[in-house]
Enzyme design. Structure first.
Site, PDB file in Angstrom:
ATOM      1  N   ALA A  12      38.889  40.533  46.729  1.00  0.00           N
ATOM      2  CA  ALA A  12      38.700  41.419  47.881  1.00  0.00           C
ATOM      3  C   ALA A  12      39.450  40.953  49.115  1.00  0.00           C
ATOM      4  CB  ALA A  12      37.210  41.545  48.198  1.00  0.00           C
ATOM      5  N   ARG A  17      47.851  34.471  54.643  1.00  0.00           N
ATOM      6  CA  ARG A  17      49.029  33.593  54.639  1.00  0.00           C
ATOM      7  C   ARG A  17      50.210  34.149  53.835  1.00  0.00           C
ATOM      8  NH1 ARG A  17      46.380  28.097  52.917  1.00  0.00           N
ATOM      9  NH2 ARG A  17      44.675  29.502  52.322  1.00  0.00           N
ATOM     10  N   THR A  82      32.892  34.270  49.526  1.00  0.00           N
ATOM     11  CA  THR A  82      32.955  34.394  48.067  1.00  0.00           C
ATOM     12  C   THR A  82      31.571  34.628  47.446  1.00  0.00           C
ATOM     13  OG1 THR A  82      32.981  31.971  48.034  1.00  0.00           O
ATOM     14  CG2 THR A  82      35.091  33.071  47.718  1.00  0.00           C
TER      15      THR A  82
HETATM   16  C1  UD1 Z   1      37.642  28.800  47.597  1.00  0.00           C
HETATM   17  C2  UD1 Z   1      36.449  27.846  47.400  1.00  0.00           C
HETATM   18  C3  UD1 Z   1      36.985  26.427  47.414  1.00  0.00           C
HETATM   19  C4  UD1 Z   1      38.041  26.228  46.355  1.00  0.00           C
HETATM   20  C5  UD1 Z   1      39.136  27.262  46.512  1.00  0.00           C
HETATM   21  C6  UD1 Z   1      40.081  27.198  45.324  1.00  0.00           C
HETATM   22  C7  UD1 Z   1      34.588  28.999  48.455  1.00  0.00           C
HETATM   23  C8  UD1 Z   1      33.673  29.024  49.611  1.00  0.00           C
HETATM   24  N1  UD1 Z   1      35.510  28.042  48.468  1.00  0.00           N
HETATM   25  O1  UD1 Z   1      38.148  28.548  48.875  1.00  0.00           O
HETATM   26  O2  UD1 Z   1      35.908  25.500  47.182  1.00  0.00           O
HETATM   27  O3  UD1 Z   1      38.579  24.911  46.472  1.00  0.00           O
HETATM   28  O4  UD1 Z   1      38.581  28.582  46.558  1.00  0.00           O
HETATM   29  O5  UD1 Z   1      41.127  28.096  45.487  1.00  0.00           O
HETATM   30  O6  UD1 Z   1      34.446  29.794  47.549  1.00  0.00           O
HETATM   31  N2  UD1 Z   1      37.317  36.593  48.270  1.00  0.00           N
HETATM   32  C9  UD1 Z   1      36.607  37.776  48.207  1.00  0.00           C
HETATM   33  N3  UD1 Z   1      35.736  38.075  49.211  1.00  0.00           N
HETATM   34  C10 UD1 Z   1      35.529  37.248  50.258  1.00  0.00           C
HETATM   35  C11 UD1 Z   1      36.249  36.049  50.317  1.00  0.00           C
HETATM   36  C12 UD1 Z   1      37.138  35.740  49.293  1.00  0.00           C
HETATM   37  O7  UD1 Z   1      36.756  38.549  47.277  1.00  0.00           O
HETATM   38  O8  UD1 Z   1      34.720  37.595  51.119  1.00  0.00           O
HETATM   39  C13 UD1 Z   1      38.252  36.279  47.183  1.00  0.00           C
HETATM   40  C14 UD1 Z   1      39.686  36.156  47.674  1.00  0.00           C
HETATM   41  O9  UD1 Z   1      40.346  37.416  47.590  1.00  0.00           O
HETATM   42  C15 UD1 Z   1      40.272  35.142  46.715  1.00  0.00           C
HETATM   43  C16 UD1 Z   1      39.078  34.284  46.301  1.00  0.00           C
HETATM   44  O10 UD1 Z   1      37.936  35.035  46.638  1.00  0.00           O
HETATM   45  O11 UD1 Z   1      40.809  35.759  45.549  1.00  0.00           O
HETATM   46  C17 UD1 Z   1      39.060  32.952  46.993  1.00  0.00           C
HETATM   47  O12 UD1 Z   1      38.928  33.180  48.368  1.00  0.00           O
HETATM   48  P1  UD1 Z   1      39.628  32.257  49.447  1.00  0.00           P
HETATM   49  O13 UD1 Z   1      39.345  32.783  50.777  1.00  0.00           O
HETATM   50  O14 UD1 Z   1      41.051  32.051  49.086  1.00  0.00           O
HETATM   51  O15 UD1 Z   1      38.799  30.925  49.240  1.00  0.00           O
HETATM   52  P2  UD1 Z   1      39.270  29.474  49.607  1.00  0.00           P
HETATM   53  O16 UD1 Z   1      39.130  29.271  51.053  1.00  0.00           O
HETATM   54  O17 UD1 Z   1      40.586  29.224  48.998  1.00  0.00           O
HETATM   55 CA    CA Z   2      42.403  30.377  48.096  1.00  0.00          CA
END
Ligand code: UD1
Ligand code: CA
Length: 457
Positions: A12, A17, A82
């Site tokens: 989502a 970046r 997430t």
């Molecule tokens: C997340 C993990 C982190 C891990 C990393 C690995 C959490 C809190 N942290 O961090 O521990 O090391 O992934 O890559 O989960 N997404 C949604 N809805 C949201 C937020 C994110 O669908 O509200 C999806 C994003 O599109 C993405 C994935 O979840 O595909 C990961 O989200 P991202 O914001 O990249 O998490 P990180 O900060 O990388």
């Molecule tokens: Ca990520």
């Protein structure tokens, strides 16, 4: 495949970046959108009716990709983290027992075998949750794994919330989890937003399950490179290179000869038969299928096409959405497009373009021609410079040419037009009327010779 597993793909987020107007998971690596990779991998773990994509940014477009891949999606309207992303599917998911596997949608290199090992570890240990971790050189920005004395996972600490001591932990959370569905849905609402980002962190489920008296275990991946997430376009290019490298290796091990494979670009879903030779700088895209014993010469580009056995594609040919039967010869510098079909043993030579054209078995068009919207029989010879005039400025019209007809060089065939079997068209003709079978048509002015003209000039 685990029949009672549900997979949720997190997709989502926008992907700030990437500095792009396109949602991150729609960017492509190895010839497929990132979310398509996640879906293909998920299909190894769960049946398609138990695979869900969480959509938010460009929900419609991402949902359409999910739909086309045969899986469902649900929406997270606001990206509150997430953990919140998974909660948005509660009404559909909470009733499904068994395993709940959650995977990040921006990690296209993870191998199905790694997810399977995660599920195996979860089942073997009887833990309520298992996750994939890796030791990396630069853990900046990622969640750190905090382990207890017995090796079990005590917590995942997000970078922003970590103490200086925790920041030195090299073991990171890769974003792949396996939960007991019942325990997950029982405790998921205990996730709080009391963290620097103010988000519902899925990773908090580790500490929550532990507090409820359950075990959480981690599978440390042997090859951390497959767990690299995509956050910017440099990482996207790197993933693309790795996925294409994997693809050519797989093809070579199945008997395809690839010369200078590091120069060749082949999309993930392409199929190539044994003993086909692929020369440097070839690109093969989409759902292309190439038969056995073909030769695809340098710098040719083949997109969404089917090519039969023993085809010879000479250099710099560009083929899209076409079907080529066995034993065809194409190029160099040929352009075949829009559902053209070359039947067995046809030859299409240099600077010939075919558009939406049936080209019958054994027919030849060796040089400099445009054949558009035409149906050409078998064993027809199309002379150099032949043009089908298929467009009258408003509509497209068809040209039909019968079997064994001979079209002389530099003929202009004004459609709609029917040329019968074994008809001959004199070179240089402009043909505007149908030509019955076995006839000769001449459509040019007679030559005039004025002897002794030059001295009097
Ligand atoms: C997340 C993990 C982190 C891990 C990393 C690995 C959490 C809190 N942290 O961090 O521990 O090391 O992934 O890559 O989960 N997404 C949604 N809805 C949201 C937020 C994110 O669908 O509200 C999806 C994003 O599109 C993405 C994935 O979840 O595909 C990961 O989200 P991202 O914001 O990249 O998490 P990180 O900060 O990388
Ligand atoms: Ca990520």
């Amino acid at each position: 495949m685990v029949n009672d597993a549900t997979v949720v793909i997190l997709a989502a987020g926008q992907g700030t970046r990437m500095k792009s107007k396109l949602a991150k998971v729609l960017h492509r690596a190895g010839g497929k959108a990132l979310v398509e990779h996640a879906i293909s991998t998920a299909r190894h773990i769960a049946p398609p009716e138990r695979i869900f994509v969480v959509v938010g940014h460009q929900a419609e477009a991402v949902g359409a990709v999910a739909n086309a891949a045969g899986v469902r999606s649900f929406e997270q309207r606001q990206q509150l983290g997430t953990g919140h992303a998974v909660m948005c599917g509660e009404s559909e998911l909470a009733g499904l027992g068994g395993l709940l596997v959650v995977v990040t949608g921006d990690c296209p290199m993870v191998r199905p075998a790694t997810l399977q090992s995660l599920v195996d570890l979860y089942q073997k240990t009887g833990a309520k949750a298992a996750l994939v971790s890796a030791d990396v050189d630069d853990p900046t920005g990622l969640g750190r794994i905090v382990r207890g004395d017995n090796g079990d996972v005590l917590a995942i600490v997000e970078h922003k919330a970590a103490t200086p001591e925790q920041l030195t932990i090299p073991e990171i959370n890769a974003g792949f989890y396996c939960f007991e569905a019942e325990a997950f849905w029982k405790h998921v609402h205990e996730i709080r937003t009391d963290n620097p980002a103010g988000e519902y962190y899925l990773t908090d489920m580790v500490a929550i399950l532990l507090k409820a008296g359950h075990r959480v275990v981690a599978l440390k991946a042997a090859d951390p490179s497959e767990l690299l997430g995509i956050n910017d376009k440099v990482q996207l290019a790197n993933a693309d290179r790795i996925l294409r490298e994997r693809k050519v290796h797989e093809l070579m091990l199945s008997g395809v000869t690839i010369i200078r494979p590091e120069t060749v670009n082949i999309d993930a879903d392409v199929v190539v038969g044994q003993d086909t030779v692929i020369e440097p700088y070839v690109q093969i895209k989409g759902a292309t299928v190439i038969g056995e014993n073909c030769h695809i010469a340098s710098s040719s580009i083949i997109d969404h096409s089917h090519i039969g056995d023993n085809a010879q594609i000479h250099p710099f040919s560009v083929i899209s959405n076409c079907t080529l039967d066995a034993h065809v010869h194409v190029g160099p510098f040929a352009r075949l497009r829009m559902n053209s079909h070359l039947h067995e043993g046809t030859h299409v030579g240099n600077f010939v373009e075919l558009k939406n054209t049936e080209f019958g078995a054994g027919s030849k068009s060796m040089h400099l021609a445009y054949l558009g919207d035409s149906t050409i029989g078998s064993k027809v010879n199309v002379g150099a410079g032949t043009i089908t005039c298929n467009y009258d400025g408003k509509k497209k019209h068809r040209t039909n040419i019968g079997d064994r007809a001979f079209v002389g060089s530099n003929s202009t065939l004004v459609a709609p037009l029917n040329i019968g079997n074994e008809a001959y068209i004199a070179a240089g003709s402009t043909i505007t009327q149908n030509v019955p079978e076995n006839s000769l048509a001449l459509g040019r002015s007679r030559q005039v010779v004025k002897e002794g003209w030059t001295p009097k000039r």
